[in-house]
Design an enzyme around this catalytic site. Structure first.
Site, PDB file in Angstrom:
ATOM      1  N   CYS A 141       5.353   5.540   5.256  1.00 59.71           N
ATOM      2  CA  CYS A 141       4.181   4.899   4.571  1.00 59.71           C
ATOM      3  C   CYS A 141       3.652   5.571   3.285  1.00 59.71           C
ATOM      4  O   CYS A 141       2.911   5.142   2.510  1.00 59.71           O
ATOM      5  CB  CYS A 141       3.084   4.682   5.469  1.00 59.71           C
ATOM      6  SG  CYS A 141       3.073   3.030   6.247  1.00 59.71           S
ATOM      7  N   HIS A 186       0.877  -1.357   0.004  1.00 56.88           N
ATOM      8  CA  HIS A 186      -0.048   0.117  -0.188  1.00 56.88           C
ATOM      9  C   HIS A 186       0.645   1.255   0.095  1.00 56.88           C
ATOM     10  O   HIS A 186       2.012   1.379   0.217  1.00 56.88           O
ATOM     11  CB  HIS A 186      -1.089   0.063   1.128  1.00 56.88           C
ATOM     12  CG  HIS A 186      -0.382   0.361   2.492  1.00 56.88           C
ATOM     13  ND1 HIS A 186      -1.114   0.503   3.650  1.00 56.88           N
ATOM     14  CD2 HIS A 186       0.897   0.317   3.047  1.00 56.88           C
ATOM     15  CE1 HIS A 186      -0.368   1.082   4.674  1.00 56.88           C
ATOM     16  NE2 HIS A 186       1.021   0.671   4.291  1.00 56.88           N
ATOM     17  N   GLU A 200      -0.821  -4.608  11.600  1.00 54.00           N
ATOM     18  CA  GLU A 200      -0.192  -4.157  10.385  1.00 54.00           C
ATOM     19  C   GLU A 200       1.272  -4.545  10.505  1.00 54.00           C
ATOM     20  O   GLU A 200       1.873  -4.676   9.700  1.00 54.00           O
ATOM     21  CB  GLU A 200      -0.377  -2.510  10.269  1.00 54.00           C
ATOM     22  CG  GLU A 200       0.238  -2.142   8.837  1.00 54.00           C
ATOM     23  CD  GLU A 200      -0.304  -0.708   8.569  1.00 54.00           C
ATOM     24  OE1 GLU A 200      -0.056   0.224   9.242  1.00 54.00           O
ATOM     25  OE2 GLU A 200      -1.044  -0.343   7.590  1.00 54.00           O
ATOM     26  N   ASP A 252      -4.783 -10.610  -0.457  1.00 49.69           N
ATOM     27  CA  ASP A 252      -3.467 -11.104  -0.339  1.00 49.69           C
ATOM     28  C   ASP A 252      -2.508 -11.195  -1.654  1.00 49.69           C
ATOM     29  O   ASP A 252      -3.155 -11.282  -2.679  1.00 49.69           O
ATOM     30  CB  ASP A 252      -3.577 -12.702   0.013  1.00 49.69           C
ATOM     31  CG  ASP A 252      -2.198 -13.363   0.291  1.00 49.69           C
ATOM     32  OD1 ASP A 252      -1.275 -12.697   0.790  1.00 49.69           O
ATOM     33  OD2 ASP A 252      -2.380 -14.613   0.140  1.00 49.69           O
ATOM     34  N   HIS A 253      -1.190 -10.714  -1.428  1.00 50.08           N
ATOM     35  CA  HIS A 253      -0.516 -10.297  -2.467  1.00 50.08           C
ATOM     36  C   HIS A 253      -0.909  -9.406  -3.567  1.00 50.08           C
ATOM     37  O   HIS A 253      -0.590  -9.449  -4.590  1.00 50.08           O
ATOM     38  CB  HIS A 253      -0.076 -11.804  -3.358  1.00 50.08           C
ATOM     39  CG  HIS A 253       0.931 -12.449  -2.393  1.00 50.08           C
ATOM     40  ND1 HIS A 253       0.415 -13.043  -1.175  1.00 50.08           N
ATOM     41  CD2 HIS A 253       2.293 -12.742  -2.536  1.00 50.08           C
ATOM     42  CE1 HIS A 253       1.436 -13.747  -0.511  1.00 50.08           C
ATOM     43  NE2 HIS A 253       2.613 -13.355  -1.426  1.00 50.08           N
ATOM     44  N   HIS A 310       3.250  -4.869   3.742  1.00 47.35           N
ATOM     45  CA  HIS A 310       3.175  -5.669   5.186  1.00 47.35           C
ATOM     46  C   HIS A 310       2.436  -6.727   5.247  1.00 47.35           C
ATOM     47  O   HIS A 310       1.832  -7.116   4.411  1.00 47.35           O
ATOM     48  CB  HIS A 310       1.854  -4.323   6.019  1.00 47.35           C
ATOM     49  CG  HIS A 310       2.481  -2.952   6.328  1.00 47.35           C
ATOM     50  ND1 HIS A 310       3.411  -2.564   7.405  1.00 47.35           N
ATOM     51  CD2 HIS A 310       2.029  -2.086   5.832  1.00 47.35           C
ATOM     52  CE1 HIS A 310       3.590  -1.484   7.172  1.00 47.35           C
ATOM     53  NE2 HIS A 310       2.870  -0.877   6.368  1.00 47.35           N
ATOM     54  N   HIS A 368       4.979   0.050  -0.491  1.00 51.75           N
ATOM     55  CA  HIS A 368       5.491  -0.994   0.562  1.00 51.75           C
ATOM     56  C   HIS A 368       4.857  -1.952   0.961  1.00 51.75           C
ATOM     57  O   HIS A 368       3.580  -1.657   0.742  1.00 51.75           O
ATOM     58  CB  HIS A 368       6.422  -0.024   1.464  1.00 51.75           C
ATOM     59  CG  HIS A 368       5.515   0.427   2.458  1.00 51.75           C
ATOM     60  ND1 HIS A 368       5.080   1.697   2.075  1.00 51.75           N
ATOM     61  CD2 HIS A 368       4.879   0.102   3.652  1.00 51.75           C
ATOM     62  CE1 HIS A 368       3.784   2.064   3.113  1.00 51.75           C
ATOM     63  NE2 HIS A 368       3.857   0.972   4.091  1.00 51.75           N
TER      64      HIS A 368
HETATM   65 NI    NI Z   1       2.659   1.160   5.464  1.00 52.44          NI
END
Ligand code: NI
Length: 138
Positions: free
Chosen positions: A35, A16, A127, A81-82, A43, A41
């Site tokens: 972020c 995200h 997160e 997911d992914h 998580h 990037h």
């Molecule tokens: Ni983040």
């Protein structure tokens, strides 16, 4: 009958960028820090889905854990997911991809998909191993 809460844990990895598109890059970095990196990037999210109900007299269950797993997989994990939360998840479109906004959107994906008499009690979204957000629908 006793009222009991049961919890299913699921994992998904997602990319995200947390930013407000109406702000300058500078302001975004000021507020959201790393972020806000333009090139994304990721998580490894951990989600706890807690549901509560009166125990079923015949099964001793709140609801079948298999069914809870299946609804969370199909309504949330498969989409996330992914994936890139900002770009790939239709139900996060136009929403700042903070963990707080994610947990509210996930609530809306699940709340009306539970068996009759079973209430979505609380979502907890980790997160990172050091911070999490919680939502109980209010
Ligand atoms: Ni983040």
């Amino acid at each position: 009958m006793p009222r009991v809460t049961i919890t299913r844990e699921v994992h998904f990895s997602a990319a995200h960028r947390v930013f407000n598109p109406e702000w300058s890059d500078e302001r975004n970095f000021e507020v959201f820090g790393a972020c806000a990196n333009p090139n994304w990037h990721g998580h490894d999210y951990v989600l706890y889905v807690a549901v509560e109900a009166d125990l079923d007299r015949d099964t001793g269950f709140v609801m079948d854990f298999k069914d809870l797993k299946s609804v969370v997989e199909s309504r949330v994990v498969q989409d996330m997911d992914h994936k890139n939360v900002n770009l790939d998840v239709p139900w996060m479109e136009g929403i700042i991809a903070s963990a707080e906004n994610m947990v509210v959107a996930i609530w809306d994906r699940l709340v009306d998909r539970l068996p009759e008499g079973v209430k979505l009690a609380k979502l907890t979204l980790w997160e990172t191993p050091r911070h999490y957000v919680e939502y109980s629908g209010e």
